[in-house]
Write a protein that holds these residues in place. Sequence first.
Motif, PDB file in Angstrom:
ATOM      1  N   LEU A 234       0.836  -1.202   0.000  1.00  0.00           N
ATOM      2  CA  LEU A 234       0.000   0.000   0.000  1.00  0.00           C
ATOM      3  C   LEU A 234       0.870   1.251   0.000  1.00  0.00           C
ATOM      4  O   LEU A 234       0.609   2.218  -0.727  1.00  0.00           O
ATOM      5  CB  LEU A 234      -0.925  -0.012   1.223  1.00  0.00           C
ATOM      6  CG  LEU A 234      -1.993  -1.115   1.234  1.00  0.00           C
ATOM      7  CD1 LEU A 234      -2.734  -1.121   2.569  1.00  0.00           C
ATOM      8  CD2 LEU A 234      -2.971  -0.922   0.085  1.00  0.00           C
ATOM      9  N   ALA A 235       1.926   1.225   0.819  1.00  0.00           N
ATOM     10  CA  ALA A 235       2.840   2.376   0.851  1.00  0.00           C
ATOM     11  C   ALA A 235       3.577   2.525  -0.467  1.00  0.00           C
ATOM     12  O   ALA A 235       3.790   3.635  -0.961  1.00  0.00           O
ATOM     13  CB  ALA A 235       3.831   2.203   2.009  1.00  0.00           C
ATOM     14  N   HIS A 236       3.973   1.388  -1.067  1.00  0.00           N
ATOM     15  CA  HIS A 236       4.714   1.431  -2.322  1.00  0.00           C
ATOM     16  C   HIS A 236       3.845   1.956  -3.464  1.00  0.00           C
ATOM     17  O   HIS A 236       4.352   2.595  -4.392  1.00  0.00           O
ATOM     18  CB  HIS A 236       5.255   0.043  -2.660  1.00  0.00           C
ATOM     19  CG  HIS A 236       6.370  -0.396  -1.742  1.00  0.00           C
ATOM     20  ND1 HIS A 236       6.930   0.438  -0.803  1.00  0.00           N
ATOM     21  CD2 HIS A 236       7.016  -1.597  -1.634  1.00  0.00           C
ATOM     22  CE1 HIS A 236       7.884  -0.213  -0.152  1.00  0.00           C
ATOM     23  NE2 HIS A 236       7.951  -1.445  -0.628  1.00  0.00           N
ATOM     24  N   ALA A 237       2.541   1.666  -3.416  1.00  0.00           N
ATOM     25  CA  ALA A 237       1.639   2.201  -4.450  1.00  0.00           C
ATOM     26  C   ALA A 237       1.643   3.724  -4.410  1.00  0.00           C
ATOM     27  O   ALA A 237       1.654   4.394  -5.449  1.00  0.00           O
ATOM     28  CB  ALA A 237       0.221   1.667  -4.253  1.00  0.00           C
ATOM     29  N   ARG A 238       1.663   4.281  -3.198  1.00  0.00           N
ATOM     30  CA  ARG A 238       1.719   5.744  -3.073  1.00  0.00           C
ATOM     31  C   ARG A 238       3.065   6.279  -3.574  1.00  0.00           C
ATOM     32  O   ARG A 238       3.133   7.343  -4.203  1.00  0.00           O
ATOM     33  CB  ARG A 238       1.483   6.151  -1.615  1.00  0.00           C
ATOM     34  CG  ARG A 238       0.061   5.900  -1.131  1.00  0.00           C
ATOM     35  CD  ARG A 238      -0.197   6.565   0.211  1.00  0.00           C
ATOM     36  NE  ARG A 238       0.538   5.922   1.287  1.00  0.00           N
ATOM     37  CZ  ARG A 238       0.085   4.898   2.008  1.00  0.00           C
ATOM     38  NH1 ARG A 238      -1.118   4.395   1.748  1.00  0.00           N
ATOM     39  NH2 ARG A 238       0.807   4.379   2.983  1.00  0.00           N
ATOM     40  N   THR A 239       4.132   5.530  -3.296  1.00  0.00           N
ATOM     41  CA  THR A 239       5.458   5.955  -3.780  1.00  0.00           C
ATOM     42  C   THR A 239       5.504   5.944  -5.305  1.00  0.00           C
ATOM     43  O   THR A 239       6.027   6.874  -5.930  1.00  0.00           O
ATOM     44  CB  THR A 239       6.550   5.021  -3.228  1.00  0.00           C
ATOM     45  OG1 THR A 239       6.536   5.097  -1.796  1.00  0.00           O
ATOM     46  CG2 THR A 239       7.921   5.425  -3.739  1.00  0.00           C
ATOM     47  N   LEU A 240       4.965   4.887  -5.912  1.00  0.00           N
ATOM     48  CA  LEU A 240       4.962   4.804  -7.370  1.00  0.00           C
ATOM     49  C   LEU A 240       4.136   5.933  -7.979  1.00  0.00           C
ATOM     50  O   LEU A 240       4.496   6.500  -9.015  1.00  0.00           O
ATOM     51  CB  LEU A 240       4.423   3.443  -7.814  1.00  0.00           C
ATOM     52  CG  LEU A 240       4.568   3.106  -9.292  1.00  0.00           C
ATOM     53  CD1 LEU A 240       6.025   3.166  -9.735  1.00  0.00           C
ATOM     54  CD2 LEU A 240       3.994   1.727  -9.587  1.00  0.00           C
TER      55      LEU A 240
ATOM     56  N   ASP B 129       4.172  11.278 -10.763  1.00  0.00           N
ATOM     57  CA  ASP B 129       3.971  12.738 -10.721  1.00  0.00           C
ATOM     58  C   ASP B 129       5.295  13.473 -10.910  1.00  0.00           C
ATOM     59  O   ASP B 129       5.349  14.519 -11.574  1.00  0.00           O
ATOM     60  CB  ASP B 129       3.343  13.141  -9.383  1.00  0.00           C
ATOM     61  CG  ASP B 129       1.918  12.619  -9.214  1.00  0.00           C
ATOM     62  OD1 ASP B 129       1.301  12.249 -10.240  1.00  0.00           O
ATOM     63  OD2 ASP B 129       1.441  12.557  -8.074  1.00  0.00           O
ATOM     64  N   LEU B 130       6.355  12.926 -10.330  1.00  0.00           N
ATOM     65  CA  LEU B 130       7.681  13.546 -10.432  1.00  0.00           C
ATOM     66  C   LEU B 130       8.137  13.662 -11.881  1.00  0.00           C
ATOM     67  O   LEU B 130       8.738  14.665 -12.287  1.00  0.00           O
ATOM     68  CB  LEU B 130       8.672  12.713  -9.630  1.00  0.00           C
ATOM     69  CG  LEU B 130      10.115  13.201  -9.538  1.00  0.00           C
ATOM     70  CD1 LEU B 130      10.164  14.509  -8.767  1.00  0.00           C
ATOM     71  CD2 LEU B 130      10.973  12.152  -8.846  1.00  0.00           C
ATOM     72  N   MET B 131       7.843  12.646 -12.681  1.00  0.00           N
ATOM     73  CA  MET B 131       8.280  12.638 -14.079  1.00  0.00           C
ATOM     74  C   MET B 131       7.606  13.729 -14.912  1.00  0.00           C
ATOM     75  O   MET B 131       8.079  14.070 -15.989  1.00  0.00           O
ATOM     76  CB  MET B 131       8.014  11.270 -14.709  1.00  0.00           C
ATOM     77  CG  MET B 131       8.844  10.128 -14.139  1.00  0.00           C
ATOM     78  SD  MET B 131      10.636  10.358 -14.355  1.00  0.00           S
ATOM     79  CE  MET B 131      11.123  10.800 -12.702  1.00  0.00           C
ATOM     80  N   ASP B 132       6.499  14.276 -14.416  1.00  0.00           N
ATOM     81  CA  ASP B 132       5.797  15.348 -15.144  1.00  0.00           C
ATOM     82  C   ASP B 132       6.295  16.733 -14.774  1.00  0.00           C
ATOM     83  O   ASP B 132       5.885  17.722 -15.388  1.00  0.00           O
ATOM     84  CB  ASP B 132       4.283  15.270 -14.866  1.00  0.00           C
ATOM     85  CG  ASP B 132       3.656  14.018 -15.464  1.00  0.00           C
ATOM     86  OD1 ASP B 132       4.167  13.546 -16.498  1.00  0.00           O
ATOM     87  OD2 ASP B 132       2.665  13.526 -14.901  1.00  0.00           O
ATOM     88  N   LEU B 133       7.165  16.831 -13.760  1.00  0.00           N
ATOM     89  CA  LEU B 133       7.672  18.141 -13.330  1.00  0.00           C
ATOM     90  C   LEU B 133       8.755  18.641 -14.288  1.00  0.00           C
ATOM     91  O   LEU B 133       9.437  17.845 -14.939  1.00  0.00           O
ATOM     92  CB  LEU B 133       8.231  18.048 -11.912  1.00  0.00           C
ATOM     93  CG  LEU B 133       7.224  17.689 -10.805  1.00  0.00           C
ATOM     94  CD1 LEU B 133       7.926  17.583  -9.467  1.00  0.00           C
ATOM     95  CD2 LEU B 133       6.105  18.724 -10.736  1.00  0.00           C
ATOM     96  N   PRO B 134       8.944  19.958 -14.380  1.00  0.00           N
ATOM     97  CA  PRO B 134       9.963  20.523 -15.294  1.00  0.00           C
ATOM     98  C   PRO B 134      11.376  20.374 -14.730  1.00  0.00           C
ATOM     99  O   PRO B 134      12.046  21.357 -14.392  1.00  0.00           O
ATOM    100  CB  PRO B 134       9.541  22.004 -15.405  1.00  0.00           C
ATOM    101  CG  PRO B 134       8.865  22.285 -14.099  1.00  0.00           C
ATOM    102  CD  PRO B 134       8.146  21.018 -13.718  1.00  0.00           C
ATOM    103  N   LEU B 135      11.839  19.133 -14.616  1.00  0.00           N
ATOM    104  CA  LEU B 135      13.175  18.849 -14.104  1.00  0.00           C
ATOM    105  C   LEU B 135      14.052  18.319 -15.221  1.00  0.00           C
ATOM    106  O   LEU B 135      13.562  17.745 -16.188  1.00  0.00           O
ATOM    107  CB  LEU B 135      13.100  17.789 -12.994  1.00  0.00           C
ATOM    108  CG  LEU B 135      12.218  18.106 -11.775  1.00  0.00           C
ATOM    109  CD1 LEU B 135      12.123  16.882 -10.872  1.00  0.00           C
ATOM    110  CD2 LEU B 135      12.790  19.284 -10.997  1.00  0.00           C
TER     111      LEU B 135
END
Length: 510
Positions: A185-191, A196-202
């Motif tokens: 359950l915790a890992h699902a939130r991490t994934l 979401d991180l991959m969509d940030l302008p980084l």
Amino acid sequence: MPGAPVPPDEAARLLDLAQYHVLDTAREEVFDRVTRLAARFLRVPVAVINFIDVDRQWGKAMVGLGDSEAPRQHSFCAWTILEDTPFVVPNAPADPRFADNPMVVGEPHIHMYAGAPLITPRGHRIGTLCITDDKPHPLDEEDLRALQDLAAMAINELELRSHVLQMQQQISTQADQAEDLRRSLAHARTLEAVHDLMDLPLTPEEAAREAAGLIGQAIRADWTGLIVFENGRPCTQRVYGQPELHPVLFDLAEHLNMAGHSVTHIMEGLTEPFYLDTYREHPSALPKVVEAGLQAAAWVPLGTWEGKTFLMLTLRVNQERELPWRDSDRTLLEAAGRSVRAAFHERVIWNATARAARQDALTGALNRRAFDEDLEQYQRSREAFTVALMDLDGFKALNDTEGHAQGDKVLGLFAQALQAEVGNRGGVYRLGGDEFVLLLPGVYADDEVNRMVEGAVSAAQQGATGRIGASVGVAHNLEAGQAAAVTELADARMYGAKRRRTSARKLSVE
């Protein structure tokens, strides 16, 4: 050709799929039996059990095909997993969603498609049992119920297979099961957070570093780092380290970067996670690291970007446990690694498309659209910049006497040589015809710009028998203010230079 939308439960769905450890495994008779029954009972030439991964469909069992792997954007099955009921396409060539699909216009030349989703006990649609025909093939309600029944048989076999694997891996106690459920359950939130991180302008390196940090925290690793391979050599950065770690382990990145050879040095071509439950037993283990107490390590490939290969390294130290890497840990590492790699792949495609949209197809220089965008960016920066407009003298005569093909060659030579003269100091743009422009940060004198242009003219002259030259107008924003005014001033000066050159030629002839 539109691809299927992503289901709202995508992260949990991918995690559910990952826990079966079925992707890229060998054929198994229990699943082959289901596809044979589907093909026979529903009278079709093709029946497949497909699973929908981050960016692809992959076939576990099939009749009538040797391989069903395909990009997710081409997958009929990616549409099937959007609903609990069967998805039917009676006439794919006439359906605007699929008319230009490679599996419709090419092999296996799908005309009819029908798929029933494979729904796990947790309610996630991880794949399909699908059938296809290369000709019209009507299906009735009884046919679709049979397809659903067979799909349920397939998921039952998958569940049974999963239970057998769990038994083989000796996950037997209620405490372990409860812990794995909590972790899942915790890992699902991490994934979800990684997605979401991959969509940030980084930048890719920033995104990989942040993803490694999230994943390392989720599995409670003692040390997490990012490895960047460039020109065959790894550079390791520490993302996180327990403060109480042995100094050698806390500063492991420095030791790895100084080492001529280590386990990490041989990981550049890694395509799936590599786990060491007992680090000291590996022949390339570093003695100082072994002495410092490192027990287990895992390397996870995160993808490639512009010649760089990214891996995550995570460590466990002096862990008194039988399984340093639990199933839930491995599931998260594998699913997150695939997600980051898919995001990098999407960036490569997007960047290639964006570059093509800004590039002049004839010369390889940047185009007018790129000039307008970059000029606006220069203007917003409020820094000094220079605009140099130019066109080639004698180019019309060259086209008239030597032909347009030779003229195109000269334009290409000029653009390439001018970019070489400018280097990384600014951009070279073709506005159209034989008109080019330079956009340079800072203030450049006329003489400096003219030297660059003259060098490019000399190179271009090698492709022409007639004499060519260039008229240049230079202006900068400190004297003209707004970007439009700078361009207008450079344009006026270019035409002034052209008039002077024309007058000089006439006087020399007289």
